[in-house]
Write an enzyme that holds these catalytic residues in place. Structure first.
Site, PDB file in Angstrom:
ATOM      1  N   TYR A   1     -14.625   2.281  11.455  1.00  0.00           N
ATOM      2  CA  TYR A   1     -13.172   2.290  11.307  1.00  0.00           C
ATOM      3  C   TYR A   1     -12.498   2.863  12.553  1.00  0.00           C
ATOM      4  CZ  TYR A   1      -8.595   3.653   9.406  1.00  0.00           C
ATOM      5  OH  TYR A   1      -7.247   3.832   9.190  1.00  0.00           O
TER       6      TYR A   1
ATOM      7  N   GLY B   1       0.817  -1.214   0.000  1.00  0.00           N
ATOM      8  CA  GLY B   1       0.000   0.000   0.000  1.00  0.00           C
ATOM      9  C   GLY B   1       0.847   1.257   0.000  1.00  0.00           C
ATOM     10  N   LEU B   2       0.196   2.374   0.203  1.00  0.00           N
ATOM     11  CA  LEU B   2       0.838   3.687   0.173  1.00  0.00           C
ATOM     12  C   LEU B   2       2.041   3.765   1.125  1.00  0.00           C
ATOM     13  CD1 LEU B   2       0.922   6.807  -0.341  1.00  0.00           C
ATOM     14  CD2 LEU B   2      -0.889   7.014   1.359  1.00  0.00           C
TER      15      LEU B   2
ATOM     16  N   GLY C   1       3.396   1.199   2.957  1.00  0.00           N
ATOM     17  CA  GLY C   1       4.291   0.057   2.773  1.00  0.00           C
ATOM     18  C   GLY C   1       5.291   0.288   1.660  1.00  0.00           C
TER      19      GLY C   1
ATOM     20  N   ARG D   1      -6.767  20.305   6.939  1.00  0.00           N
ATOM     21  CA  ARG D   1      -6.069  19.040   7.181  1.00  0.00           C
ATOM     22  C   ARG D   1      -4.555  19.268   7.271  1.00  0.00           C
ATOM     23  NH1 ARG D   1     -10.528  17.976   8.168  1.00  0.00           N
ATOM     24  NH2 ARG D   1     -11.896  16.375   7.275  1.00  0.00           N
TER      25      ARG D   1
END
Length: 326
Positions: free
Chosen positions: A148, A21-22, A24, A220
């Site tokens: 989540y 993933g991103l 990893g 953010r």
């Protein structure tokens, strides 16, 4: 298996779940391309093809096979605001299974360190700012992603319980909004920044306006995946608390979605019109996190400037458009 017992003083054998993933991929880059690995260390990057971590039998088997001394636990069911709003039950169940299986399998093979990945979206919705590590359990999360959020909060409960019962030093990091190469650029289900990059790319190709979902006012803190990867290695080697640690740029580096959209427009050289669809949900207005604890431990860490990191991400997406997750 006798030749692969855990030697706590020897070189680390690190298993990275969610290794493709991103985050990893960013850790793999830092380990292999930036000399992040030390002599004798073994790094194993697992993908969902190697084991279904929702299944205890498969999880146990892959941990028995590799006998890791250290684990970076990234595997999770993830998605942006709109995917979360549709699938809270799935987010809760799948992540609970994954986390319970990984931590128990780690304990069974006598792994000395597990560093799991949480998220600032798990913090209470009604809170004071900036958020810090002590506030995770101080109230319900935002209703859009409670499945989540509660599942991720339970990793902290797991870690404390493994420490209390077995003396394990399993911990968790809490990054803010991560972005970078190898992200999921899916417009419907991805996070805000990769979604904007993909939308702007398409709008540019089609000569149509870039439509940003929501008002553009929410704020953010974005952290570049390669910066996060470098910090993960530091946590694995140097951070010895069970209590989690926020990994983030400073409060002063928070940007609005409108500013982020403008930065994407600049990075891609988009020349069209930008509009805001205010019929779409905004999600939490802000989740400003304090990185004071990180700075106390690691005062000299330098973050990649947001616009520079965003440009590198946009360039990667354009160059790898055909193969990028979208």
């Amino acid at each position: 298996m006798g030749d692969r017992t855990v030697d706590q003083n020897g070189p680390m054998r690190v298993l990275v779940t969610g290794g493709t993933g991103l985050v990893g991929r960013a850790i793999e880059h830092v380990v292999k391309e930036e000399g992040g690995a030390r002599e004798g260390e073994e790094w194993i990057f697992l993908s969902s093809k190697d084991a279904n971590l929702m299944d205890m039998g498969e999880t146990r088997a892959v941990f028995q096979k590799h006998q890791p001394t250290h684990i970076i636990h990234l595997a999770a069911m993830v998605g942006g605001l709109f995917k979360n709003m549709r699938a809270n039950l799935d987010f809760w169940r799948n992540n609970i299974y994954i986390n319970d299986n990984v931590l128990q399998a780690a304990h069974e093979v006598d792994s000395v360190r597990v560093v799991s990945c949480l998220s600032t979206c798990i913090f209470p919705d009604k809170t004071t700012y900036p958020i810090d590590e002590t506030m995770i359990h101080n109230g319900p999360p935002h209703e859009s992603n409670y499945g989540y959020a509660y599942a991720k909060r339970m990793i902290d409960v797991h870690n404390r319980a493994y420490h209390q019962k077995h003396g394990r030093c399993y911990t968790a990091v809490i990054p803010t909004n991560v972005f970078g190469p190898h992200d999921n650029f899916n417009i419907e289900d991805g996070h805000v920044l990769p979604g904007l990059i993909h939308k702007a790319y398409i709008a540019q190709k089609e000569g149509s306006p870039l439509v940003v979902w929501g008002s553009g006012t929410p704020r953010r803190q974005f952290i570049y995946s390669l910066d996060l990867a470098r910090l993960f290695l530091w946590v694995l080697r140097e951070y010895h608390e069970v209590d989690p640690i926020i990994l983030s740029v400073g409060e002063e580096d928070e940007v609005s979605i409108k500013e982020a959209a403008e930065a994407v427009v600049e990075a891609l050289g988009f020349k069209g019109q930008v509009t805001y669809d205010t019929t779409k949900a905004d999600g939490q207005f802000k989740k400003t996190a304090s990185n004071a604890k990180l700075l106390r431990y690691h005062p000299n860490f330098t973050f990649t400037p947001f616009k520079q990191a965003l440009k590198q991400t946009c360039d990667w997406f354009v160059a790898n458009y055909d193969n990028a997750r979208k």
